[in-house]
Design an enzyme around this catalytic site. Structure first.
Site, short mmCIF file in Angstrom:
data_model
loop_
_atom_site.label_atom_id
_atom_site.label_comp_id
_atom_site.label_asym_id
_atom_site.label_seq_id
_atom_site.Cartn_x
_atom_site.Cartn_y
_atom_site.Cartn_z
N GLY A 1 44.62 36.25 29.04
CA GLY A 1 44.10 36.65 27.77
C GLY A 1 43.56 37.86 27.98
O GLY A 1 43.37 38.41 29.10
N ASN A 2 42.93 38.51 27.08
CA ASN A 2 41.85 39.56 26.94
C ASN A 2 40.99 39.55 25.96
O ASN A 2 40.66 38.49 25.22
CB ASN A 2 42.94 40.88 26.63
CG ASN A 2 43.46 40.97 25.32
OD1 ASN A 2 42.69 41.10 24.38
ND2 ASN A 2 44.57 41.01 25.56
N ARG A 3 40.17 40.48 25.87
CA ARG A 3 38.68 40.20 25.13
C ARG A 3 38.83 40.78 23.81
O ARG A 3 37.79 40.88 23.13
CB ARG A 3 37.44 40.79 25.80
CG ARG A 3 37.38 39.87 27.31
CD ARG A 3 36.11 40.62 28.05
NE ARG A 3 34.97 41.27 27.15
CZ ARG A 3 34.57 42.29 27.18
NH1 ARG A 3 35.17 43.49 27.96
NH2 ARG A 3 33.60 42.65 26.52
#
Ligand code: PMT
Length: 441
Positions: A216-218
């Site tokens: 995923g990412n932030r």
């Protein structure tokens, strides 16, 4: 401008002092109307000192001046912060058993409410129905934010920060004024996006590896949600494609929840046809695991590492950008870690061209900027590579700045009916977008 700040009885009332102060410092004539309960949390002398005006709370004081309606009639804007579950219920029902209720009912000014309560109260079906009633009447709802509440608990329910409330309130007033000040809060306030259909993607995609892990990412979804919310407050019908948001769902949008890039693509393609505006603010994974394990991936004795095979995800923005999209203005984002400002703009230009977007918003991201913060700094790039505007401030103000550019583009097209979605300069490519995309045009 004459601004009424209503304060309901919740612990966040202490933060209302910041709202009053920011409005006074911005040059507005601020009249505070607290409920009796609010005065248990913050004192009248504080509110009088900060607002520089007398503070009234009793319905039966100043009867000769017909104060119960006079305050509302004189208001240009009403902001209620915090708005408790009780006050929201009273507003939805149109009750007038205190000075604040009378003030709101007697006013034709835009109404902005900033809810604050415990998560369970916010999620309660009664509160949600009441909020929906207010949204349907054209009331602007700011927040609540997600975070630490009064006790040890945390979740959606925290009052938004004073500066975000003030910015959103002034934007709501601007939209109201753009319509010549017509329309009471209950009449479905029209703005400069009235009649427009807008699709916004927000948040970050997650690509599962197995039932317990993902890539995923932030992205928190704050910037995309701010755009969806701003578009709605300016009168648009908004579809929000929400990928794993870390903040509360905004009200008044048609929300489609997705998780992976493939789900996001399906939702975007499903809703983008015929939209006036598509904004791709979601952080989308370019790659996903080639296979998703049925069970939890286990380390084996002696394993020193793990090699994952990834496959390319479709590029949704490029897919939209390279298909004919006359009538749909397409806004992409570029999240870059480049420190040099000129090089950052160059990357934005290249990405806009590679993806075929009509506008591209380039913002710097890093460990401490872009993702998850309440602020953003961005440049909006047009089809000729020109920097149309530079934006800096809260994500709410950046959202309105982007929509201002969109509206001015629509106005330009209206002025020149021959104008279509321009693509003449779309010949450059960037490092992380396939150059073959450009040959499909
Ligand atoms: O959510 P926040 O915490 O508020 O953070 C906001 C943000 C930093 C995520 C946001 O402002 C932002 O920059 N969003 C775009 C993130 C991103 O995916 O950038 P990119 O440079 O990798 O992609 C460029 C554009 O192509 C984006 O519009 C993206 O939505 C789109 N894209 C990317 C890959 C892909 N496979 N399909 C796409 O459509």
């Amino acid at each position: 401008m004459n601004v009424v700040v209503g304060i309901a009885g919740g612990i966040a009332a202490y933060k209302a002092v910041g709202v009053v102060r920011a409005l006074v410092l911005a040059g507005h004539d601020v009249h505070v109307v607290p409920t009796e309960a609010a005065l248990r949390f913050v004192g009248r002398p504080t509110l009088e000192a900060i607002s520089r005006n007398p503070v009234h709370v009793d319905l039966y004081e100043g009867v000769a001046e017909v104060r119960h309606v006079a305050i509302g009639q004189a208001a240009d804007l009403i902001v209620i912060a915090p708005a408790t579950a009780n006050t929201i219920a009273k507003l939805a029902a149109g009750l007038a058993d205190d000075l604040l209720g009378n003030t709101v009912l007697a006013s034709e000014a835009p109404l902005v409410v900033a809810p604050a309560m415990h998560t369970e109260m916010w999620r309660n079906a009664a509160t949600q129905a009441n909020i929906q009633t207010l949204v349907d009447r054209g009331v602007t709802v700011v927040g609540p934010a997600v975070g630490q509440l009064t006790g040890a608990d945390s979740g959606p329910g925290r009052m938004e920060e004073p500066e975000v409330i003030v910015e959103s309130a002034l934007a709501a007033y601007g939209a109201h004024a753009a319509q010549g000040g017509h329309g009471a809060p209950g009449s479905g306030l029209a703005g400069d996006l009235q009649g427009r259909r807008v699709v916004v993607s927000a948040g970050g995609t997650r690509e599962p590896l197995d039932p317990v892990r993902f890539l995923g990412n932030r992205s928190s979804g704050k910037q995309g949600v701010a755009i969806a919310d701003a578009a709605r407050s300016r009168g648009a019908e908004v579809v929000l494609i929400a990928a794993n948001l870390e903040i509360a769902d905004p009200h008044g949008c048609d929300i489609r929840k997705v998780s992976t890039t493939l789900e996001l693509r399906e939702a975007v393609l499903d809703t983008a046809r015929g939209a006036d505006l598509v904004v791709m603010a979601a952080a989308v994974a370019d790659f996903r695991p080639a296979t998703v394990s049925e069970g939890k991936i286990k380390k084996q004795p002696g394993d020193e590492g793990l090699t994952l095979e990834l496959v390319r995800n479709p590029d949704i923005l490029a897919e939209l950008g390279h298909a004919p999209h006359d009538g749909t203005l397409l806004v992409g984002f570029a999240a870059e870690t480049e420190a040099d400002p000129e090089r950052l703009i160059e990357l934005g230009r290249a990405k806009r061209a590679a993806k075929g977007a009509d506008l591209l918003v380039v913002n710097r991201v890093g460990w401490t900027e872009g993702f998850a913060s309440d602020e953003n700094r961005a440049s909006v790039i047009g089809v000729d590579g020109e920097v149309v505007t530079e934006l800096h401030g809260s994500k709410v103000s950046v959202a309105h700045g982007i929509l201002d550019v969109v509206v001015s583009r629509w106005d330009d097209r209206f002025a020149d009916p021959a104008a279509t979605t321009p693509t003449a300069t779309d010949t450059t490519t960037d490092a992380d977008s396939a150059s073959e995309d450009d040959t499909t045009r």
